[in-house]
Design a protein around this motif. Structure first.
Motif, PDB file in Angstrom:
ATOM      1  N   GLN A 203      -4.636  15.617   8.044  1.00  0.00           N
ATOM      2  CA  GLN A 203      -3.752  15.321   6.594  1.00  0.00           C
ATOM      3  C   GLN A 203      -4.123  13.711   6.192  1.00  0.00           C
ATOM      4  O   GLN A 203      -3.794  13.356   4.979  1.00  0.00           O
ATOM      5  N   GLY A 204      -4.751  12.822   6.893  1.00  0.00           N
ATOM      6  CA  GLY A 204      -5.264  11.752   6.449  1.00  0.00           C
ATOM      7  C   GLY A 204      -4.326  10.447   6.963  1.00  0.00           C
ATOM      8  O   GLY A 204      -3.061  10.789   7.131  1.00  0.00           O
ATOM      9  N   THR A 205      -4.943   9.666   7.396  1.00  0.00           N
ATOM     10  CA  THR A 205      -4.204   8.151   7.585  1.00  0.00           C
ATOM     11  C   THR A 205      -4.874   7.233   6.721  1.00  0.00           C
ATOM     12  O   THR A 205      -5.982   6.864   6.831  1.00  0.00           O
ATOM     13  N   GLN A 206      -3.745   6.163   6.406  1.00  0.00           N
ATOM     14  CA  GLN A 206      -4.313   4.997   5.424  1.00  0.00           C
ATOM     15  C   GLN A 206      -4.877   3.854   6.166  1.00  0.00           C
ATOM     16  O   GLN A 206      -3.975   3.473   6.847  1.00  0.00           O
ATOM     17  N   VAL A 207      -5.796   3.358   5.675  1.00  0.00           N
ATOM     18  CA  VAL A 207      -6.179   1.979   6.424  1.00  0.00           C
ATOM     19  C   VAL A 207      -6.422   1.061   5.123  1.00  0.00           C
ATOM     20  O   VAL A 207      -7.198   1.349   4.075  1.00  0.00           O
ATOM     21  N   THR A 208      -5.738  -0.282   5.139  1.00  0.00           N
ATOM     22  CA  THR A 208      -5.748  -1.042   4.170  1.00  0.00           C
ATOM     23  C   THR A 208      -6.358  -2.518   4.677  1.00  0.00           C
ATOM     24  O   THR A 208      -5.616  -2.953   5.820  1.00  0.00           O
ATOM     25  N   VAL A 209      -7.195  -2.937   4.232  1.00  0.00           N
ATOM     26  CA  VAL A 209      -7.867  -4.246   4.723  1.00  0.00           C
ATOM     27  C   VAL A 209      -8.082  -5.419   3.598  1.00  0.00           C
ATOM     28  O   VAL A 209      -8.506  -5.069   2.674  1.00  0.00           O
ATOM     29  N   SER A 210      -7.147  -6.404   3.999  1.00  0.00           N
ATOM     30  CA  SER A 210      -6.898  -7.342   2.812  1.00  0.00           C
ATOM     31  C   SER A 210      -7.944  -8.543   3.196  1.00  0.00           C
ATOM     32  O   SER A 210      -8.293  -8.815   4.297  1.00  0.00           O
ATOM     33  N   SER A 211      -8.297  -9.231   2.042  1.00  0.00           N
ATOM     34  CA  SER A 211      -9.219 -10.307   2.253  1.00  0.00           C
ATOM     35  C   SER A 211      -8.388 -11.615   2.582  1.00  0.00           C
ATOM     36  O   SER A 211      -7.206 -11.689   2.518  1.00  0.00           O
TER      37      SER A 211
END
Length: 120
Positions: free
Chosen positions: A112-120
């Motif tokens: 189903q997918g999993t969210q990855v968020t990378v902030s600067s």
């Protein structure tokens, strides 16, 4: 019934690490392979890493040297270790299971997918 369930996504700062997991059930094809894909908003889906049943791995150039795919065959879990994360790694990550043929892994089943968020 084949089921793939991803976990481990989240938010991290650039340079950090995350490990995604994909637990598979009902999937026993001998020529099996698994792939991690990702898709960012407005972009095409990108294959990130592939692992064959025997353990052979391949990676997209964009993640080579930073991501590591591995598997625990007993537990039917595939992992994606992500290091030195960059903002451009931000995406929804999907696990897929398929059949390896002609040098490629053709996905048949998707998580189903999993969210990855990378902030600067």
């Amino acid at each position: 019934q084949v089921q793939l369930v991803e976990s481990g996504g989240g938010s991290v700062q650039a340079g950090g690490s995350l490990t995604l997991s994909c637990a598979a059930s009902g999937y026993t094809t001998l020529s099996a392979c698994k792939r991690w894909f990702r898709q960012a908003p407005g972009k095409e889906r990108e294959g990130v890493a592939t692992i064959r049943s025997g353990g052979t791995t391949t990676y997209a150039d964009s993640v080579k040297g930073r991501f590591v795919v591995s598997q625990d065959n007993n537990k039917k879990i595939v992992y994606l270790q992500m290091h030195s994360l960059k903002p451009e790694d931000t995406a929804t990550y999907y696990c897929a299971a398929g059949v390896f043929s002609g040098g490629q892994c053709f996905p048949r089943y998707w998580g189903q997918g999993t969210q990855v968020t990378v902030s600067s």
